[in-house]
Design an enzyme around this catalytic site. Structure first.
Site, PDB file in Angstrom:
ATOM      1  N   SER A  41       0.841  -1.188   0.000  1.00  0.00           N
ATOM      2  CA  SER A  41       0.000   0.000   0.000  1.00  0.00           C
ATOM      3  C   SER A  41       0.883   1.246   0.000  1.00  0.00           C
ATOM      4  O   SER A  41       1.689   1.437  -0.899  1.00  0.00           O
ATOM      5  CB  SER A  41      -0.964  -0.035   1.201  1.00  0.00           C
ATOM      6  OG  SER A  41      -1.943   0.977   1.097  1.00  0.00           O
ATOM      7  N   GLU A  78      -1.994  -2.902  -7.892  1.00  0.00           N
ATOM      8  CA  GLU A  78      -3.269  -3.153  -7.206  1.00  0.00           C
ATOM      9  C   GLU A  78      -3.776  -1.844  -6.635  1.00  0.00           C
ATOM     10  O   GLU A  78      -3.045  -0.857  -6.559  1.00  0.00           O
ATOM     11  CB  GLU A  78      -3.086  -4.200  -6.106  1.00  0.00           C
ATOM     12  CG  GLU A  78      -2.097  -3.809  -5.001  1.00  0.00           C
ATOM     13  CD  GLU A  78      -2.676  -2.907  -3.918  1.00  0.00           C
ATOM     14  OE1 GLU A  78      -3.887  -3.043  -3.611  1.00  0.00           O
ATOM     15  OE2 GLU A  78      -1.936  -2.056  -3.381  1.00  0.00           O
ATOM     16  N   HIS A 138      -5.154  -5.326  -1.491  1.00  0.00           N
ATOM     17  CA  HIS A 138      -5.715  -4.959  -0.190  1.00  0.00           C
ATOM     18  C   HIS A 138      -6.702  -5.981   0.365  1.00  0.00           C
ATOM     19  O   HIS A 138      -6.932  -6.021   1.570  1.00  0.00           O
ATOM     20  CB  HIS A 138      -6.397  -3.591  -0.277  1.00  0.00           C
ATOM     21  CG  HIS A 138      -5.452  -2.444  -0.136  1.00  0.00           C
ATOM     22  ND1 HIS A 138      -4.558  -2.099  -1.124  1.00  0.00           N
ATOM     23  CD2 HIS A 138      -5.242  -1.579   0.890  1.00  0.00           C
ATOM     24  CE1 HIS A 138      -3.843  -1.053  -0.717  1.00  0.00           C
ATOM     25  NE2 HIS A 138      -4.242  -0.721   0.496  1.00  0.00           N
TER      26      HIS A 138
END
Length: 304
Positions: free
Chosen positions: A116, A206, A276
């Protein structure tokens, strides 16, 4: 095929190694999952050292930039430290990179583990020719299935990992340096010194909670910047919670990804199990990988 050498791999971890936990990005708000993930690391025999400032808060950040930078520096410069586990993502790692230089020690590099917002740190570390792991953080590891947890430790401890299977878009086979990360964070690295050289790279991207029009906007920025013409393949993970209410006219995430990427004439595989949403299969950064878009497979050969 990439002309660039793989990043330097830190030595494989072994039980008894010291692993500091730091919060270089967002503030911690809930400690239940954190504590359970901590027990997983301890059960594997590691000495996990939690920063005494990990609960600090500066608004949405886990402390001021100076405080978070000091956490990273203390762990990175500790000769006993073998790897650094990030507590969570959120936002903030790019802020501490404004005044940061990796003290490169190619004879004794250390693992950095996160995803992330940690993308910025991982890509910056890759620029220093050191590999990290794009994988679960302390607030998410406990939610991973057993095979995903095993995969993380297999990477860190130097064992071979299984290929990931997704959906084939066709386009042949590409071999290149694997560079995994979050699309939003990576987009904000465009035009900065943190963005690595993408020649011959397999991008693994992602994202989460970004509606289709924002994904479209980001991918259009990538196209206009010219960098997508350099990559040799694209591996797409989860794009979770990116849907909008059904009454709003919109393209789906799949439609946006295909619209913005399908004409690049490079191998693309979608729906790979990382991102995630669980499972978030760990991926080493800066190692050679093969993306087979005919079979829908991302394969990472043994790298020790």
């Amino acid at each position: 095929m990439s002309n660039f050498k793989s990043a330097i791999l830190p030595p494989p971890l072994k039980p008894g190694d010291l692993l500091p936990v730091i919060a270089p990005s967002g503030a911690l708000g809930e400690f239940g999952a954190f504590e359970q993930s901590l027990e997983i690391w301890k059960a594997h025999g590691y000495r996990v050292q939690i920063s005494d400032r990990i609960e600090n808060r500066y608004g949405y950040l886990a402390g001021t930039d100076a405080h978070r930078r000091q956490q990273l520096a203390a762990a990175w410069n500790d000769p006993e430290c073998r790897g650094i586990i990030c507590a969570r993502g959120g936002f903030g790692s790019t802020r501490i990179l404004e005044d940061w230089t990796w003290q490169q020690n190619t004879a004794d590099p250390k693992w950095l583990i996160g995803f992330s917002d940690i993308t910025a740190l991982l890509w910056s570390l890759y620029n220093a020719s050191i590999s990290g792991v794009h994988g679960p953080v302390m607030t998410t590891l406990v939610n991973e299935p057993e095979w995903s947890i095993k995969r993380l430790f297999d990477i860190l401890e130097g064992r071979e990992i299984a290929p990931l299977k997704g959906n084939s878009w066709g386009g042949g086979v590409a071999t290149g340096i694997l560079l995994p990360g979050n699309l939003t964070v990576a987009t904000h690295l465009l035009g900065t010194p943190i963005l690595p050289n993408l020649d011959g790279v397999i991008l693994a991207l992602e994202d989460v909670t970004e509606p289709p029009y924002r994904i479209d906007r980001m991918l259009t920025q990538w196209r206009l910047s010219g960098v997508l013409s350099k990559v040799c393949g694209i591996a797409l993970g989860g794009f979770t919670k990116c849907d909008t209410p059904p009454h709003i006219p919109i393209l789906s995430i799949k439609e946006v990804l295909q619209d913005r990427l399908s004409d690049l004439n490079i191998p693309i595989v979608s729906d790979l199990p990382f991102g995630h949403d669980s499972p978030n299969a760990a991926l080493p950064v800066g190692v050679m990988a093969t993306l087979d878009a005919n079979q829908g497979i991302l394969k990472i050969p043994p790298y020790y």
